[in-house]
Enzyme design. Sequence first.
Site, mmCIF file in Angstrom:
data_model
loop_
_atom_site.group_PDB
_atom_site.id
_atom_site.type_symbol
_atom_site.label_atom_id
_atom_site.label_comp_id
_atom_site.label_asym_id
_atom_site.label_seq_id
_atom_site.Cartn_x
_atom_site.Cartn_y
_atom_site.Cartn_z
ATOM 1 N N GLU A 231 5.968 -5.771 -0.897
ATOM 2 C CA GLU A 231 4.510 -5.792 -1.003
ATOM 3 C C GLU A 231 4.133 -4.577 -1.830
ATOM 4 O OE1 GLU A 231 1.144 -4.881 -1.016
ATOM 5 O OE2 GLU A 231 0.947 -4.574 1.145
ATOM 6 N N CYS A 265 -3.978 -1.278 -0.869
ATOM 7 C CA CYS A 265 -3.355 -2.203 -1.818
ATOM 8 C C CYS A 265 -4.243 -3.405 -2.091
ATOM 9 C CB CYS A 265 -1.982 -2.648 -1.311
ATOM 10 S SG CYS A 265 -2.012 -3.395 0.337
#
Length: 463
Positions: A231, A265
């Site tokens: 990720e 993020c």
Amino acid sequence: MSKQLKTLSPIDGSEYVVRDYATTAQIEATLARAAAAQKAWKRTPLEERMALCSRMVDAFVARKDEIALELCWQMGRPIRYAAGEVGGLEERARYMISAAAEALQPIQLPEKTGFSRYITREALGVVFVIAPWNFPYMTAVNAIIPAILAGNSVILKHSAQTPLCAERFAEAFAAAGLPEGVFQYLHLAHGDTQGLIQDERISHVCFTGSVPGGEMVERAAAGRFIGVGLELGGKDPAYVRADADLDHAVETTVDGAFFNSGQSCCGIERIYVHESLYERFVEQAVALVKAYKLGRSDDPDTTLGPVVRASAADFIRGQVSEAVAAGAVAHIDAADFPLDAPGSAYLAPQVLTNVNHGMRVMTEETFGPVVAIQKVSSDEEALALMNDSEFGLTASVFTRDIDAGVAIGEQLETGTFFINRCDYLDPALAWTGVKNSGRGCTLSSVGFEHLTRPKSFHLKTEI
């Protein structure tokens, strides 16, 4: 290199945590314990694993105030928001515990005369979790709890910025009565992290971090034929259609851009606004951003804390200065935020307009309190610009026409699509990305598939 990990607090630059890096002998002992413990743990009934993980969450939440204060000092989140990290961990962990029984249940196939056929989900072995500092508990729990529920053992390597987070996980599992070796942590230097990935006892790696970090993990795992979950962040867009609720769109996207000082993020970094709403959207957004209070994270009145370190702040300043030199308009005067200064981790928020995709601020991850707003004339133009990115983690559309919004979402290259919200991770949904946002999946029932392997049973019962 230094044999010690030293965490400098972004609040005042002081040395907040000092830990020795793990020695070769300690790494070997940890691996041996993890491999041995997993063999017994995978045979532990799922109901017991679920109960133990639930007790771990109870033990963790009981220390909410202490954990929040540590988080504030380690990575700079304002104390008024820091306890939300504990709430987020609890939400995700409890969902995964509740989902485990169904997600890990054997798949029974249709009856076939003379045969019994089914597919089980088998534990992988030792799972190595490498976690980041920005949401240090909520990102780590995405992998840790489902991995342990599935019968794996876990070794956690946390960020050097948030080493206490690894220790608090271990303490909560110990309080819950987890057998020794099922969950462990190591404070590791970079070279030792790569070495651990290459060890034959590691069966899977879950990494959250930068694209270069993900490339390192893939290189280290090359030729080992193990699963790697990555990720890697994003440059997440929002599109405000002409029919959007303007007040809601402004409030939601600004919060999505500036919460955690933009260090998320899935935070909003670029906003495309239909020309009919553009001027009003910018006016309201700027007014809202000017109301933030930049200050020390341990001050309960602070709504915008420092970024994680001074070098990160200077990188962001450089990106903004470069955009302004290329014609972008900066709407926030840094003088209104006196703590902002070159070489400091304290950084004024910024709203940029007159931007385009020739600027790094529209294409390169900023990871700070900056948002860029671009005017568009149609859904088609917005869609093309939203997809014009090397990242694809989340994307949002603000509209009253849900069908039109879904039609846009179906064409977006993204792992998660939102309508009328952003910057949120629902644990019942798969958390995944496309392009340079990574690969693999955590959370939801699908997340268990990446932390287990299928095993088919084909039994001839009549001879």
